[in-house]
Design an enzyme around this catalytic site. Structure first.
Site, PDB file in Angstrom:
ATOM      1  N   ARG A  22     -28.690 -53.392 -30.609  1.00  0.00           N
ATOM      2  CA  ARG A  22     -28.584 -53.437 -32.071  1.00  0.00           C
ATOM      3  C   ARG A  22     -28.852 -54.846 -32.591  1.00  0.00           C
ATOM      4  O   ARG A  22     -29.480 -55.016 -33.638  1.00  0.00           O
ATOM      5  CB  ARG A  22     -27.209 -52.952 -32.534  1.00  0.00           C
ATOM      6  CG  ARG A  22     -27.098 -52.880 -34.048  1.00  0.00           C
ATOM      7  CD  ARG A  22     -25.819 -52.209 -34.504  1.00  0.00           C
ATOM      8  NE  ARG A  22     -24.630 -52.946 -34.094  1.00  0.00           N
ATOM      9  CZ  ARG A  22     -23.389 -52.541 -34.360  1.00  0.00           C
ATOM     10  NH1 ARG A  22     -23.187 -51.409 -35.009  1.00  0.00           N
ATOM     11  NH2 ARG A  22     -22.356 -53.255 -33.973  1.00  0.00           N
ATOM     12  N   LYS A 124     -26.900 -55.240 -39.189  1.00  0.00           N
ATOM     13  CA  LYS A 124     -25.551 -55.806 -39.230  1.00  0.00           C
ATOM     14  C   LYS A 124     -25.646 -57.280 -39.594  1.00  0.00           C
ATOM     15  O   LYS A 124     -25.439 -58.173 -38.763  1.00  0.00           O
ATOM     16  CB  LYS A 124     -24.847 -55.606 -37.889  1.00  0.00           C
ATOM     17  CG  LYS A 124     -23.330 -55.705 -38.002  1.00  0.00           C
ATOM     18  CD  LYS A 124     -22.673 -55.176 -36.748  1.00  0.00           C
ATOM     19  CE  LYS A 124     -21.165 -55.231 -36.861  1.00  0.00           C
ATOM     20  NZ  LYS A 124     -20.627 -54.313 -37.884  1.00  0.00           N
ATOM     21  N   GLU A 160     -22.068 -44.602 -46.673  1.00  0.00           N
ATOM     22  CA  GLU A 160     -20.993 -45.021 -45.775  1.00  0.00           C
ATOM     23  C   GLU A 160     -19.901 -45.706 -46.579  1.00  0.00           C
ATOM     24  O   GLU A 160     -20.056 -45.976 -47.783  1.00  0.00           O
ATOM     25  CB  GLU A 160     -21.508 -45.949 -44.685  1.00  0.00           C
ATOM     26  CG  GLU A 160     -22.078 -47.268 -45.174  1.00  0.00           C
ATOM     27  CD  GLU A 160     -22.449 -48.191 -44.014  1.00  0.00           C
ATOM     28  OE1 GLU A 160     -21.675 -49.129 -43.753  1.00  0.00           O
ATOM     29  OE2 GLU A 160     -23.503 -47.989 -43.384  1.00  0.00           O
TER      30      GLU A 160
END
Length: 277
Positions: A22, A124, A160
């Site tokens: 990620r 992220k 989310e």
């Protein structure tokens, strides 16, 4: 990610390779150099071993691990940084909730959006967290735990929570918003999907309409800190939607128990997710 101490005093990491992959994906999107998977994992292992004394006893918490890639150097223009630092922070943390699995209360946000198509919502990066603070603080002042965001195009589909992925349960079906560049690809999210399928649930990754909240049997969020956080209620417009048993449904509890027992080495790791160091 986290490191756990088992009852027989072993140290386990949970899916470090997925975290490494990620970071590679995020670094590429932000024009940063990527950290090779092996280097990432070895750095995490060395940092954890150097701080082994801070890993709580089994069942008392874990060692929270935060890898960080940051650009620096002498540049004022709008351009990639000339140099980068890869660093790993760790800190001992207790169980997120003193009482264990505890329900949260959410508010659907109808004015602001967390991310838009084509942006960095699926990365992220620190900027994703700064944008949720205003709505999150406002919601908490009104007695809510957090904010549930909708898509930025139609304000119709679930995205989310500020830093958690969301799931809806209806019978033996579990639905979660599909990854389309605006939702963080949570490692816990991925793990819950895979684990639920092995337990006989049908998991759908798709566009989830906000009105589906009205018919759900259970709603829960997933993230590294809480693992699974059941949702007790959601404020949708002027309606407070409450879920059975204050959100502590059987599916949430089953998945929480199954995942944490693997993470803490209390059951056989049939998924081969943990790495012993």
């Amino acid at each position: 990610m986290k490191a756990y101490r088992t009852e027989d005093d072993r140290i386990l990491l949970f899916r470090p390779e997925e975290n490494a992959l990620r970071m590679i994906s995020g670094a590429d999107r932000l024009c940063m150099p990527t950290v090779p998977v092996n280097m990432f994992i070895q750095a995490v292992k060395q940092t954890v071993l150097s701080n082994e004394r801070w890993i709580p006893p089994s069942g008392k918490g874990s060692l929270y691990i935060r890898p960080l890639l940051i650009g620096s150097g002498a540049v004022l223009g709008l351009a990639p940084a000339p140099e980068y630092t890869f660093v790993i922070f760790v800190a001992p943390v207790g169980n997120y909730f003193k009482e264990g699995l505890a329900p949260i209360h959410l508010k659907v946000e109808n004015t602001y959006h967390r991310a838009a198509p084509g942006g960095t919502g699926g990365v992220k990066t620190v900027g994703n967290y700064a944008s949720v603070l205003k709505t999150q603080l406002s919601a908490k002042k009104s007695g809510f735990s957090d904010v549930l965001y909708l898509d930025a195009v139609e304000s119709k589909y679930l995205e989310e929570v500020s830093s958690c992925n969301i799931f809806l349960v209806k019978g033996k079906k579990i639905a979660t918003p599909h990854l389309k560049g605006t939702i963080l690809p949570g490692i816990t999210r991925k793990s819950i999907i895979e684990l639920a399928q092995t337990l006989g649930y049908e998991v759908e990754e798709r566009a989830v309409c906000v009105d589906e909240l009205r018919d759900a049997d259970e709603v829960f969020c997933t993230g590294t800190a809480v693992v699974i956080s059941p949702v007790g209620s959601i404020m949708l417009h002027e309606d407070r939607l409450e879920y059975a048993n204050e959100g502590l449904g059987k599916v949430s509890k089953e998945l929480y128990s199954a995942l944490t027992s693997i993470q803490m080495g209390q059951s056989a790791d049939i998924m081969k997710w943990t790495v012993e160091i």
